[in-house]
Design a protein around this motif. Structure first.
Motif, PDB file in Angstrom:
ATOM      1  N   ILE A 183      88.992 -27.080   5.998  1.00  0.00           N
ATOM      2  CA  ILE A 183      88.404 -28.299   6.541  1.00  0.00           C
ATOM      3  C   ILE A 183      87.844 -28.051   7.935  1.00  0.00           C
ATOM      4  CG2 ILE A 183      90.650 -29.074   7.370  1.00  0.00           C
ATOM      5  CD1 ILE A 183      87.723 -31.234   6.092  1.00  0.00           C
ATOM      6  N   ARG A 184      88.507 -27.165   8.720  1.00  0.00           N
ATOM      7  CA  ARG A 184      87.990 -26.858  10.059  1.00  0.00           C
ATOM      8  C   ARG A 184      86.673 -26.102   9.968  1.00  0.00           C
ATOM      9  NH1 ARG A 184      93.536 -25.805  10.839  1.00  0.00           N
ATOM     10  NH2 ARG A 184      93.165 -23.560  10.652  1.00  0.00           N
ATOM     11  N   ASP A 185      86.576 -25.164   9.021  1.00  0.00           N
ATOM     12  CA  ASP A 185      85.322 -24.429   8.852  1.00  0.00           C
ATOM     13  C   ASP A 185      84.189 -25.374   8.436  1.00  0.00           C
ATOM     14  OD1 ASP A 185      86.670 -22.149   9.494  1.00  0.00           O
ATOM     15  OD2 ASP A 185      86.958 -21.491   7.412  1.00  0.00           O
ATOM     16  N   ILE A 186      84.478 -26.312   7.533  1.00  0.00           N
ATOM     17  CA  ILE A 186      83.441 -27.242   7.077  1.00  0.00           C
ATOM     18  C   ILE A 186      82.978 -28.125   8.222  1.00  0.00           C
ATOM     19  CG2 ILE A 186      83.022 -29.234   5.581  1.00  0.00           C
ATOM     20  CD1 ILE A 186      84.817 -27.937   3.501  1.00  0.00           C
ATOM     21  N   LEU A 187      83.926 -28.676   9.003  1.00  0.00           N
ATOM     22  CA  LEU A 187      83.550 -29.541  10.130  1.00  0.00           C
ATOM     23  C   LEU A 187      82.773 -28.773  11.185  1.00  0.00           C
ATOM     24  CD1 LEU A 187      86.852 -31.608  10.537  1.00  0.00           C
ATOM     25  CD2 LEU A 187      84.704 -32.347   9.505  1.00  0.00           C
ATOM     26  N   HIS A 188      83.196 -27.538  11.456  1.00  0.00           N
ATOM     27  CA  HIS A 188      82.498 -26.739  12.473  1.00  0.00           C
ATOM     28  C   HIS A 188      81.067 -26.442  12.045  1.00  0.00           C
ATOM     29  CE1 HIS A 188      81.411 -22.972  14.625  1.00  0.00           C
ATOM     30  NE2 HIS A 188      82.056 -23.578  15.639  1.00  0.00           N
ATOM     31  N   ARG A 189      80.877 -26.082  10.769  1.00  0.00           N
ATOM     32  CA  ARG A 189      79.522 -25.758  10.314  1.00  0.00           C
ATOM     33  C   ARG A 189      78.648 -27.020  10.263  1.00  0.00           C
ATOM     34  NH1 ARG A 189      77.146 -21.257   8.463  1.00  0.00           N
ATOM     35  NH2 ARG A 189      78.673 -20.445   9.947  1.00  0.00           N
ATOM     36  N   LEU A 190      79.212 -28.160   9.885  1.00  0.00           N
ATOM     37  CA  LEU A 190      78.428 -29.399   9.883  1.00  0.00           C
ATOM     38  C   LEU A 190      77.999 -29.780  11.297  1.00  0.00           C
ATOM     39  CD1 LEU A 190      80.389 -31.602   7.305  1.00  0.00           C
ATOM     40  CD2 LEU A 190      78.155 -30.537   6.989  1.00  0.00           C
ATOM     41  N   ASN A 191      78.889 -29.614  12.270  1.00  0.00           N
ATOM     42  CA  ASN A 191      78.520 -29.926  13.661  1.00  0.00           C
ATOM     43  C   ASN A 191      77.429 -28.991  14.165  1.00  0.00           C
ATOM     44  OD1 ASN A 191      80.287 -32.080  13.967  1.00  0.00           O
ATOM     45  ND2 ASN A 191      82.005 -30.748  14.504  1.00  0.00           N
ATOM     46  N   ASP A 192      77.446 -27.741  13.725  1.00  0.00           N
ATOM     47  CA  ASP A 192      76.406 -26.809  14.154  1.00  0.00           C
ATOM     48  C   ASP A 192      75.061 -27.138  13.528  1.00  0.00           C
ATOM     49  OD1 ASP A 192      78.221 -25.492  15.694  1.00  0.00           O
ATOM     50  OD2 ASP A 192      78.604 -23.872  14.261  1.00  0.00           O
ATOM     51  N   ARG A 193      75.059 -27.510  12.275  1.00  0.00           N
ATOM     52  CA  ARG A 193      73.787 -27.716  11.574  1.00  0.00           C
ATOM     53  C   ARG A 193      73.260 -29.133  11.769  1.00  0.00           C
ATOM     54  NH1 ARG A 193      72.447 -24.003   7.637  1.00  0.00           N
ATOM     55  NH2 ARG A 193      71.442 -25.608   6.353  1.00  0.00           N
ATOM     56  N   PHE A 194      74.063 -30.142  11.360  1.00  0.00           N
ATOM     57  CA  PHE A 194      73.618 -31.530  11.481  1.00  0.00           C
ATOM     58  C   PHE A 194      74.860 -32.410  11.403  1.00  0.00           C
ATOM     59  CE2 PHE A 194      69.434 -33.776  11.003  1.00  0.00           C
ATOM     60  CZ  PHE A 194      69.911 -35.024  11.359  1.00  0.00           C
ATOM     61  N   PRO A 195      75.348 -32.924  12.517  1.00  0.00           N
ATOM     62  CA  PRO A 195      76.587 -33.717  12.486  1.00  0.00           C
ATOM     63  C   PRO A 195      76.447 -34.921  11.565  1.00  0.00           C
ATOM     64  CG  PRO A 195      75.994 -33.135  14.735  1.00  0.00           C
ATOM     65  CD  PRO A 195      74.829 -32.751  13.887  1.00  0.00           C
ATOM     66  N   ARG A 196      77.423 -35.075  10.690  1.00  0.00           N
ATOM     67  CA  ARG A 196      77.475 -36.187   9.752  1.00  0.00           C
ATOM     68  C   ARG A 196      78.894 -36.731   9.717  1.00  0.00           C
ATOM     69  NH1 ARG A 196      73.038 -38.629   8.519  1.00  0.00           N
ATOM     70  NH2 ARG A 196      73.017 -38.228  10.759  1.00  0.00           N
ATOM     71  N   ARG A 197      79.040 -37.932   9.213  1.00  0.00           N
ATOM     72  CA  ARG A 197      80.371 -38.514   9.064  1.00  0.00           C
ATOM     73  C   ARG A 197      81.056 -37.895   7.858  1.00  0.00           C
ATOM     74  NH1 ARG A 197      81.948 -44.975   8.638  1.00  0.00           N
ATOM     75  NH2 ARG A 197      84.219 -44.678   8.607  1.00  0.00           N
ATOM     76  N   VAL A 198      82.317 -37.461   8.048  1.00  0.00           N
ATOM     77  CA  VAL A 198      83.064 -36.765   7.005  1.00  0.00           C
ATOM     78  C   VAL A 198      84.317 -37.571   6.692  1.00  0.00           C
ATOM     79  CG1 VAL A 198      84.276 -34.658   6.363  1.00  0.00           C
ATOM     80  CG2 VAL A 198      82.176 -34.527   7.728  1.00  0.00           C
ATOM     81  N   LEU A 199      84.542 -37.820   5.394  1.00  0.00           N
ATOM     82  CA  LEU A 199      85.764 -38.453   4.913  1.00  0.00           C
ATOM     83  C   LEU A 199      86.589 -37.408   4.171  1.00  0.00           C
ATOM     84  CD1 LEU A 199      84.467 -41.867   3.508  1.00  0.00           C
ATOM     85  CD2 LEU A 199      85.448 -41.399   5.755  1.00  0.00           C
ATOM     86  N   LEU A 200      87.863 -37.254   4.542  1.00  0.00           N
ATOM     87  CA  LEU A 200      88.751 -36.263   3.936  1.00  0.00           C
ATOM     88  C   LEU A 200      89.718 -36.962   2.984  1.00  0.00           C
ATOM     89  CD1 LEU A 200      89.987 -33.422   3.705  1.00  0.00           C
ATOM     90  CD2 LEU A 200      91.431 -33.999   5.672  1.00  0.00           C
ATOM     91  N   TRP A 201      89.806 -36.423   1.776  1.00  0.00           N
ATOM     92  CA  TRP A 201      90.823 -36.864   0.813  1.00  0.00           C
ATOM     93  C   TRP A 201      91.856 -35.744   0.724  1.00  0.00           C
ATOM     94  CZ3 TRP A 201      90.223 -41.470  -2.222  1.00  0.00           C
ATOM     95  CH2 TRP A 201      91.299 -41.736  -3.069  1.00  0.00           C
TER      96      TRP A 201
END
Length: 513
Positions: free
Chosen positions: A163-181
């Motif tokens: 989850i940290r890798d996914i959030l880090h890459r999203l912030n680098d490319r295009f920050p979006r709202r993320v919901l975690l299940w």
């Protein structure tokens, strides 16, 4: 003692106590359960027919030399990660016990797992073929991902590095709202939790507190086939196939493959790669937009310059305004001159016609014409009175002669009318006598009758009046109401007397005798 046996006598008495069958079965049950307790048994599943109507599963475990009955209770069967399949080699963990009703022993299975990597691969291949046959892996079912999702749903462990890798890459490319299940990505409950996460995100609606994601990412880090087995379970595959939200599968490393990868709309080699495929690069979009804006501005400037040049060319080709109006001005001046001359000529002609009419009117004065008409009327009146007096004298003479002619004509007319009336009266009398002779009344007076049915139609035959038909019989002096009965045949006519032939020489007088 041997002599008694040979001769069929009674068996020898012993000191062993007698026990019942149930006591012996229960003793054996306790002995086996105390001796073995929990065991792990490896064998091939045989005679498996699926869960019983009660929900329990009954089958056998066998190897080349022996067979062991097995049972899985309903509550345990629902929790199994690996379900029994005919011919599958498994390692079963459970308790050895006996079933007194059959005097047999069996294993009550508490957990079940494939026996070795080869068995897992065989099970995985069989499951893949079965799901592929249903069309769950067809490319036609896969949907394109949204270009720029507003909300991204992630189904993974909340404590891992994924989850940290996914959030880090999203912030680098295009920050979006993320919901975690949050789910477990390994273990017996992994498959149920992952399937619940996929279905839970799909169950969200616009009115919920959490927004519904535009794309889903199911992610996990690398591991062995056993570690990733939860993503090969049928419940996870079917939940992904039923998802209305596009789904990205990011399980393990690039070389790892699960059944979820086949059914997902897009497979990412790693969880980081899933984040890269979910959103575009914001910097690249800005650069692309800047380049497009620059190209658009350049195109606009070139279009304006081109239109300005075209306008200059058209302005040079367009003649001056005075040149365009010179010819129309001349035509207007000439038309004005012709109009003035025409108006003056028309006025002169009208004045000339008025003068002529005045001269003619002066010669024919109304007073003169009226005096002439009065004199003419007086002369005509005198002539009329003379003619009227002469006509009155002549009329009196003609009236006398006319009266005489009229009197003679009246006498002749009277005689002619009287003769005509007499002839008409004779003709009318003849027609009346002919009518009486031809009328049905004369026939009725002779004793005949006129028969009509209920509708007033004439009855001419017996067939027209079946029994029960109402009849109206008219005779000479009135009408009789009747009803038709059964027709009886007419009596036969009496035979005629045969006439004797007259002999030659015999006179008529002799025939009387």
């Amino acid at each position: 003692m041997s002599d008694l046996t040979e001769t069929g006598g009674e068996a020898p008495q012993t000191n062993a106590p007698e026990i019942s069958v149930s006591e012996l079965a229960n003793a054996l049950k306790r002995t086996i359960e105390d001796r073995f307790g929990r065991v792990r048994v490896r064998g091939e599943i045989s005679n498996y027919r699926g869960p019983h109507a009660s929900g329990h599963a009954y089958f056998s475990l066998k190897d080349p030399n022996a067979r062991l009955d097995a049972v899985i209770w309903k509550s345990t069967f629902a929790r199994l990660r690996t379900r029994p399949q005919e011919g599958l080699e498994v390692v079963a963990t459970g308790r050895i016990t006996t079933f007194p009703g059959k005097s047999s022993y069996q294993i009550v299975i508490e957990s079940l797992e494939p026996a070795g990597l080869g068995a897992l691969m065989a099970l995985l291949d069989a499951r893949r073929k079965a799901l592929a046959a249903e069309g769950l892996f067809d490319d036609a079912r896969k949907r394109p991902l949204p270009f720029l999702p507003s909300v991204i749903g992630v189904v993974t462990s909340p404590t891992g590095a994924v989850i940290r890798d996914i959030l880090h890459r999203l912030n680098d490319r295009f920050p979006r709202r993320v919901l975690l299940w949050p789910v477990r990505v390994q273990g017996e409950s992994c498959a149920e939790e992952v399937a619940a996460g996929i279905r839970g995100f799909n169950a969200l609606s616009a009115g919920d507190a959490a927004p519904r994601p535009d794309v889903l990412i199911v992610a996990r880090g690398g591991g062995s086939l056993e570690d990733l087995w939860g993503f090969n379970e049928e419940i996870v595959v079917r939940a992904a196939a039923e998802s209305a939200i596009p789904l990205i599968s990011a399980i393990g490393h690039e070389t790892d493959t699960t059944l979820l990868d086949f059914v997902a709309d897009l497979r990412a080699p790693t969880p980081t790669g899933a984040a890269e495929k979910a959103v575009p690069v914001r910097v690249e979009l800005l650069e692309h937009l800047a380049m497009r804006a620059s190209r658009l501005d350049g195109a606009r400037r070139r279009a304006m310059e081109q239109r300005r040049a075209n306008l200059s060319t058209l302005a040079r080709l367009l003649p001056a305004g005075d040149a365009l109006l010179a010819s129309p001005r001349q035509r207007l001046d000439r038309a004005a001159e012709r109009l003035g001359a025409g108006v003056r000529g028309a006025g002169d002609q009208r004045r000339l016609r008025v003068a002529r009419a005045a001269t003619l009117l002066a010669r024919h004065s109304p007073q003169t014409e009226l005096a002439r008409a009065r004199e003419k009327a007086r002369g005509l009146g005198a002539r009329l009175r003379q003619g009227y007096r002469a006509r009155a004298v002549l009329a009196r003479q003609e009236n006398v002669a006319a009266r005489q002619r009229l009197a003679g004509a009246a006498q002749r007319l009277t005689r002619a009318v009287a003769g005509l009336i007499g002839q008409s009266q004779d003709r009318l009398d003849r027609l009346a006598r002919l009518q009486d002779s031809l009328s049905h009344r004369s026939a009725l007076a002779r004793g005949f009758a006129l028969v009509r049915d209920e509708n007033g139609a004439l009855v001419r035959s017996v067939a027209q009046a079946p029994p029960g038909t109402g009849l109206d019989i008219e005779i000479a002096d009135g009408r009789i109401a009747a009803r038709a009965g059964v027709a009886t045949p007419d009596p036969p006519a009496p035979p005629r007397p045969r006439r004797r032939m007259k002999r030659p020489g015999e006179d008529d007088q002799g025939s009387l005798f």
